[in-house]
Design a protein around this motif. Structure first.
Motif, short mmCIF file in Angstrom:
data_model
loop_
_atom_site.label_atom_id
_atom_site.label_comp_id
_atom_site.label_asym_id
_atom_site.label_seq_id
_atom_site.Cartn_x
_atom_site.Cartn_y
_atom_site.Cartn_z
N GLU A 61 0.88 -1.31 -0.17
CA GLU A 61 0.16 0.12 -0.05
C GLU A 61 0.87 1.47 -0.01
O GLU A 61 0.55 2.05 -0.83
CB GLU A 61 -0.88 0.18 0.95
N SER B 259 2.72 1.50 -3.38
CA SER B 259 1.84 2.07 -4.46
C SER B 259 1.53 3.63 -4.43
O SER B 259 1.51 4.28 -5.20
CB SER B 259 0.68 1.12 -4.53
N MET B 260 1.08 3.71 -3.19
CA MET B 260 0.53 5.23 -2.69
C MET B 260 1.54 6.03 -2.77
O MET B 260 1.22 7.05 -2.37
CB MET B 260 -0.42 5.15 -1.66
N SER C 56 -7.83 0.09 2.39
CA SER C 56 -7.65 0.69 1.24
C SER C 56 -8.97 0.85 0.37
O SER C 56 -9.50 -0.04 0.00
CB SER C 56 -6.69 -0.25 0.27
N ARG D 70 -10.67 1.65 -2.91
CA ARG D 70 -10.35 1.52 -4.26
C ARG D 70 -11.50 1.86 -5.15
O ARG D 70 -12.60 1.87 -4.73
CB ARG D 70 -10.08 -0.04 -4.64
N LYS E 155 -8.27 0.10 -8.45
CA LYS E 155 -7.09 0.95 -8.36
C LYS E 155 -7.29 1.70 -6.91
O LYS E 155 -8.48 1.96 -6.52
CB LYS E 155 -7.08 2.13 -9.46
N ARG E 156 -6.14 1.66 -6.29
CA ARG E 156 -6.00 2.30 -4.86
C ARG E 156 -6.62 3.91 -4.98
O ARG E 156 -5.59 4.68 -5.68
CB ARG E 156 -4.66 2.22 -4.39
N THR F 174 -5.70 5.62 1.31
CA THR F 174 -5.50 4.70 2.45
C THR F 174 -6.13 5.28 3.68
O THR F 174 -6.13 6.54 3.79
CB THR F 174 -3.87 4.73 2.54
N LYS G 47 -2.78 9.34 -3.03
CA LYS G 47 -1.27 9.07 -3.55
C LYS G 47 -0.41 10.35 -3.09
O LYS G 47 -0.67 11.42 -3.04
CB LYS G 47 -1.03 9.00 -5.04
#
Length: 82
Positions: A3, A6-7, A27, A29, A33-34, A37, A53
């Motif tokens: 996590e 990716s973020m 997460s 989504r 796709k994320r 968080t 992100k």
């Protein structure tokens, strides 16, 4: 770890709290796709943080979905950055 990687934020630093079960990390989504968080304070059943992100603030649509998810799971939302 995945996590945070990716973020592109420091969620991995929460591992000690997750291990003690004082917080849980989720997460949110969209289309697989994320998007966000989410940190939940388990003791108080309280959503305390949500970040996109690179630690960006959630956008309105994400907050609406987050609040719906929280309500469905009997959680309160108290985001310090709003």
């Amino acid at each position: 770890h995945a996590e945070g990687k990716s973020m592109r934020h420091c969620v991995y630093g929460y591992v000690p709290y997750i291990s003690k079960r004082t917080v849980s990390i989720w997460s949110l989504r969209k289309d697989g796709k994320r998007a966000l968080t989410v940190e939940v304070d388990n003791r108080n059943r309280l959503v305390v943080q949500a970040r996109g992100k690179c630690n960006r603030q959630p956008v309105r649509r994400e907050l609406n979905v987050l609040r719906l998810w929280a309500r469905e799971n009997r959680l309160k939302v108290s985001l310090w950055h709003l």
